[in-house]
Each structure stands twice: as C-alpha cells, then as structure tokens.
Scaffold this motif. Sequence first.
Motif, PDB file in Angstrom:
ATOM      1  N   LEU A   1      62.850  33.244  66.193  1.00  0.00           N
ATOM      2  CA  LEU A   1      61.852  32.356  65.394  1.00  0.00           C
ATOM      3  C   LEU A   1      62.078  30.886  66.191  1.00  0.00           C
ATOM      4  O   LEU A   1      63.371  30.429  66.333  1.00  0.00           O
ATOM      5  N   PRO A   2      61.190  30.277  66.529  1.00  0.00           N
ATOM      6  CA  PRO A   2      61.373  28.878  67.124  1.00  0.00           C
ATOM      7  C   PRO A   2      61.985  28.040  65.942  1.00  0.00           C
ATOM      8  O   PRO A   2      61.720  27.997  64.928  1.00  0.00           O
ATOM      9  N   GLU A   3      63.120  27.334  66.463  1.00  0.00           N
ATOM     10  CA  GLU A   3      63.986  26.482  65.560  1.00  0.00           C
ATOM     11  C   GLU A   3      63.100  25.260  64.976  1.00  0.00           C
ATOM     12  O   GLU A   3      63.629  25.097  63.809  1.00  0.00           O
ATOM     13  N   ARG A   4      62.114  24.875  65.598  1.00  0.00           N
ATOM     14  CA  ARG A   4      61.204  23.912  64.748  1.00  0.00           C
ATOM     15  C   ARG A   4      60.710  24.285  63.559  1.00  0.00           C
ATOM     16  O   ARG A   4      60.645  23.425  62.720  1.00  0.00           O
ATOM     17  N   ARG A   5      60.574  25.801  63.244  1.00  0.00           N
ATOM     18  CA  ARG A   5      59.850  26.111  62.107  1.00  0.00           C
ATOM     19  C   ARG A   5      60.812  26.112  60.832  1.00  0.00           C
ATOM     20  O   ARG A   5      60.506  25.826  59.771  1.00  0.00           O
TER      21      ARG A   5
ATOM     22  N   TRP B   1      69.572  32.909  60.987  1.00  0.00           N
ATOM     23  CA  TRP B   1      69.504  34.286  61.272  1.00  0.00           C
ATOM     24  C   TRP B   1      68.132  34.566  62.280  1.00  0.00           C
ATOM     25  O   TRP B   1      67.867  35.422  62.883  1.00  0.00           O
ATOM     26  N   PHE B   2      67.230  33.890  61.456  1.00  0.00           N
ATOM     27  CA  PHE B   2      65.724  34.147  62.202  1.00  0.00           C
ATOM     28  C   PHE B   2      65.580  33.746  63.599  1.00  0.00           C
ATOM     29  O   PHE B   2      64.952  34.204  64.704  1.00  0.00           O
ATOM     30  N   VAL B   3      66.403  32.395  63.746  1.00  0.00           N
ATOM     31  CA  VAL B   3      66.295  31.680  65.149  1.00  0.00           C
ATOM     32  C   VAL B   3      66.869  32.677  66.223  1.00  0.00           C
ATOM     33  O   VAL B   3      66.576  32.727  67.259  1.00  0.00           O
ATOM     34  N   ALA B   4      68.216  33.400  65.641  1.00  0.00           N
ATOM     35  CA  ALA B   4      68.622  34.187  66.552  1.00  0.00           C
ATOM     36  C   ALA B   4      68.133  35.315  67.119  1.00  0.00           C
ATOM     37  O   ALA B   4      68.376  35.923  67.910  1.00  0.00           O
ATOM     38  N   ARG B   5      66.872  35.575  66.089  1.00  0.00           N
ATOM     39  CA  ARG B   5      66.112  36.792  66.400  1.00  0.00           C
ATOM     40  C   ARG B   5      64.721  36.374  67.063  1.00  0.00           C
ATOM     41  O   ARG B   5      63.678  37.049  66.926  1.00  0.00           O
TER      42      ARG B   5
ATOM     43  N   LEU C   1      69.638  41.569  54.603  1.00  0.00           N
ATOM     44  CA  LEU C   1      68.761  40.989  55.947  1.00  0.00           C
ATOM     45  C   LEU C   1      69.786  40.805  56.935  1.00  0.00           C
ATOM     46  O   LEU C   1      69.574  41.217  58.164  1.00  0.00           O
ATOM     47  N   ALA C   2      70.951  40.609  56.869  1.00  0.00           N
ATOM     48  CA  ALA C   2      72.092  40.553  57.763  1.00  0.00           C
ATOM     49  C   ALA C   2      72.235  41.931  58.524  1.00  0.00           C
ATOM     50  O   ALA C   2      72.994  41.789  59.437  1.00  0.00           O
ATOM     51  N   GLN C   3      71.982  42.937  57.538  1.00  0.00           N
ATOM     52  CA  GLN C   3      72.497  44.262  57.951  1.00  0.00           C
ATOM     53  C   GLN C   3      71.108  44.831  58.709  1.00  0.00           C
ATOM     54  O   GLN C   3      71.240  45.933  59.460  1.00  0.00           O
ATOM     55  N   LEU C   4      69.812  44.247  58.902  1.00  0.00           N
ATOM     56  CA  LEU C   4      68.646  44.920  59.431  1.00  0.00           C
ATOM     57  C   LEU C   4      68.896  44.872  60.637  1.00  0.00           C
ATOM     58  O   LEU C   4      69.167  43.895  61.513  1.00  0.00           O
ATOM     59  N   ARG C   5      68.413  46.018  61.411  1.00  0.00           N
ATOM     60  CA  ARG C   5      68.728  46.322  62.863  1.00  0.00           C
ATOM     61  C   ARG C   5      67.362  45.420  63.275  1.00  0.00           C
ATOM     62  O   ARG C   5      66.392  45.545  62.947  1.00  0.00           O
ATOM     63  N   ALA C   6      67.425  45.225  64.608  1.00  0.00           N
ATOM     64  CA  ALA C   6      66.345  44.433  65.366  1.00  0.00           C
ATOM     65  C   ALA C   6      65.110  45.053  65.313  1.00  0.00           C
ATOM     66  O   ALA C   6      63.901  44.459  65.034  1.00  0.00           O
ATOM     67  N   GLU C   7      65.115  46.198  65.555  1.00  0.00           N
ATOM     68  CA  GLU C   7      63.605  47.227  65.560  1.00  0.00           C
ATOM     69  C   GLU C   7      63.169  47.123  64.317  1.00  0.00           C
ATOM     70  O   GLU C   7      61.900  47.623  64.394  1.00  0.00           O
ATOM     71  N   GLU C   8      64.016  47.177  63.280  1.00  0.00           N
ATOM     72  CA  GLU C   8      63.305  46.980  61.835  1.00  0.00           C
ATOM     73  C   GLU C   8      62.870  45.862  61.298  1.00  0.00           C
ATOM     74  O   GLU C   8      62.343  45.700  60.249  1.00  0.00           O
ATOM     75  N   ALA C   9      63.117  44.864  62.112  1.00  0.00           N
ATOM     76  CA  ALA C   9      62.798  43.376  61.557  1.00  0.00           C
ATOM     77  C   ALA C   9      61.468  43.008  62.172  1.00  0.00           C
ATOM     78  O   ALA C   9      61.229  42.680  63.211  1.00  0.00           O
ATOM     79  N   ASP C  10      60.521  42.727  61.201  1.00  0.00           N
ATOM     80  CA  ASP C  10      59.191  41.857  61.419  1.00  0.00           C
ATOM     81  C   ASP C  10      59.615  40.556  61.243  1.00  0.00           C
ATOM     82  O   ASP C  10      59.302  39.853  60.257  1.00  0.00           O
ATOM     83  N   VAL C  11      60.359  39.705  62.390  1.00  0.00           N
ATOM     84  CA  VAL C  11      60.646  38.340  62.044  1.00  0.00           C
ATOM     85  C   VAL C  11      59.828  37.299  61.367  1.00  0.00           C
ATOM     86  O   VAL C  11      59.824  36.548  60.547  1.00  0.00           O
ATOM     87  N   ASP C  12      58.451  37.199  62.048  1.00  0.00           N
ATOM     88  CA  ASP C  12      57.405  36.340  61.522  1.00  0.00           C
ATOM     89  C   ASP C  12      56.947  36.890  59.844  1.00  0.00           C
ATOM     90  O   ASP C  12      56.708  35.769  59.217  1.00  0.00           O
ATOM     91  N   ASP C  13      56.777  37.905  59.804  1.00  0.00           N
ATOM     92  CA  ASP C  13      56.255  38.339  58.463  1.00  0.00           C
ATOM     93  C   ASP C  13      57.433  38.193  57.287  1.00  0.00           C
ATOM     94  O   ASP C  13      57.230  37.629  56.317  1.00  0.00           O
TER      95      ASP C  13
END
Length: 355
Positions: A336-340, A330-334, A253-265
């Motif tokens: 994702l709302p921190e509250r989640r 990792w998700f918040v940096a991309r 996950l840490a190596q995943l490029r931004a365009e490859e990551a569907d953060v919500d899913d």
Amino acid sequence: MRERFSDSDSFSRIRPKGAPRRGRRSERFDDYEPAPAHAGAFEPFQSFETFESFERSDAFGTDSAFGSGDSAFPGSAPAAAPTAGSAAAPVADGPAEGDRWSTWDQSTPTEKGPEPRPAWVVTELAAVDTELGMVKTGKEADVFLLERGVPGTDRRTLMAAKRYRDAQHRMFHRDSGYLEGRQHKESRVTRAMAKRTAFGKEAIAGQWAAAEFTALCRLWSAGVAVPYPVQITGTEILMEFVGDENGTAAPRLAQLRAEEADVDDLWEQLGRSLSLLAVDGYAHGDLSAYNILVHEGRLVIIDVPQIVDVVANPRGRSFLERDVRNVGAWFVARGLPERRVGELVESLEFDARLG
C-alpha cells in the motif's frame, strides 16, 4: 451450571416471658412457596453504582460466569443417592446436557444486543450453553467458544464468550490514558479507580466490560464492522463468533498469508469502518493488525473496551492517528502506498471534526 442462593434469613421471635405461643412452629411458614428453579441465579449489575455490593458478595463464586456447582437451600434435605444399578439423576435445576441453562433471561433489555437481531441469535429459554474450549487469552480477558442450542432441535449457534478476569489475575495496560474523559457520577468511585484500590480495580473491570458492550452495540448499529453483541451478564460478554461452523476462528490480519490478502479491498473496508467511528466521535484506541479479523474476505474489528471519545479525551487526536499508523504499517509492508495512510488520518480528523 447455575448456582442458587437463598434470600431468606433465619429469625428468632422475641416473646415476653410468660406470654402464650402464637402457634406451632410449622404454622409460621404456611405462606412459604418454593422458589422457581432459576431463582437466585446471579443477577448482573445494572450500573456502576452496584460495584460496591458486587465487591462484598460471593454471588459469582470462583468460576466467573459459570457456577461451580448447585448449592441447595439451607436446611434442605440432601438428594437421595442412586440405588445400585440405577443411573444417577441429573441435577434438579441444571440442564440434562450442556454446561448451564441459557443466560438470556438474566440480561435486562439494555444488556442485550440491538434490534433487529440477526436470525442466528438463540433467545429461547429452553436453550443450553455448552463450552467448547478457549479461543484466545489476553491481559485483561479470555475468550471462549460457546455453543447455545435448544436440545432436540437443530436450533443452535456458536458464540464468543469474553470474560474479564478478576482483580487478582488481570492487568489493564495503559488504562490511565484511556480512562481520561470518563468520569463516574460518584466521586468516590472515580477516586478509587484512580488509586487502583481493590474496589477501584473491580470498578475498572466492570467499566471495561460495560464500555465494550455499549461500544459494540453502538458501532454495530452505526454499521461498523464489529461482531454482533448478543448480551452481557456481569463481566461476561457474549458476541458473534467470527469463524467457520466447525469452531475454527478467523485469522487475525497479522496472521493472514500474502496470497490471501486483497490489500486494496481490506484497506477500503478498514477506512469505511474507521470513518463511521470518527463521525460518531470515537477512535478505537488500540488498533493494530492483531485485533482485526479477516473471515472470507470480510474485515472485522474486535477488542473495543478502550474506545476513545476523541473530543472529551485530551489525547483523542493522538489515539486516532496512532490507530491508523499502527495498522497502516501492515498494509504498507504489503504494497500500500504510504501516502494513503496519511490521507486516511486527515480524512478521519475531518470526520471527527478535529480539523
């Protein structure tokens, strides 16, 4: 390659002085039958009670799960050297191709993955294992790429072989905290593990391997996104290889490029798996963006030897929360709302009945 070991010892008969001999020397072995080709291949220890005998034996040799050669029985004649111009004959008890015979028959039913098994699992005894290289190194274990296939057919599959290191070459980080709540039924083993004696370190290695395999079986059966555990032999775990058919491992996950990551899913997938863990009373214990793989949009959690019983372990709640916040960063940096992240922590504590 497998090694064979002789179970027979050399005995001398005690005969009273002047007593007649009972027979010629050759007649003492009339009932001897040669051992089958696979006889003596190392047997995996079935429980933690066998660690002591494991420590005293040299059955594993110096090459861990893969033997260093083929030793003949004591007293047997050496193989004849090939004549000039002829090809060298293959080792009698080794496969004509590959590195070793399949170890499937060396694992007991409880040391094999849960049923129903995926169709890709190769269980034929005629199969051979071929090592294709190293996937990654770690502080406690190394992971290798292994192909298991039946020669002459297209029946083959790729697996990840995770091999825990011996006592002199591994370092179990923070294991004292993870071992809280885990007790061996023999107090001497528990004391040895606590004191980190040589025997205690061997016990810890075996406990990590057994704990990881047991956890993978349990989590797979519960529906958690983990690699399918094929089998365990000693301190080697064979499991599903997460990657493509060419042997390229899925990125972390840490190596995943931004365009490859569907953060919500991906966050939803992670939440479902952690919820199933929590309902069963467990937390990963060391979760981060570095031990989560993503293959074609599918999230897979790996490295679970330190799985924590959140009820029995007095630090269970803190392990659960730390898991979520570590990977949540990792998700918040991309985006994702921190509250989640906080909402997931509360949800998992409820699922684990820690509220």
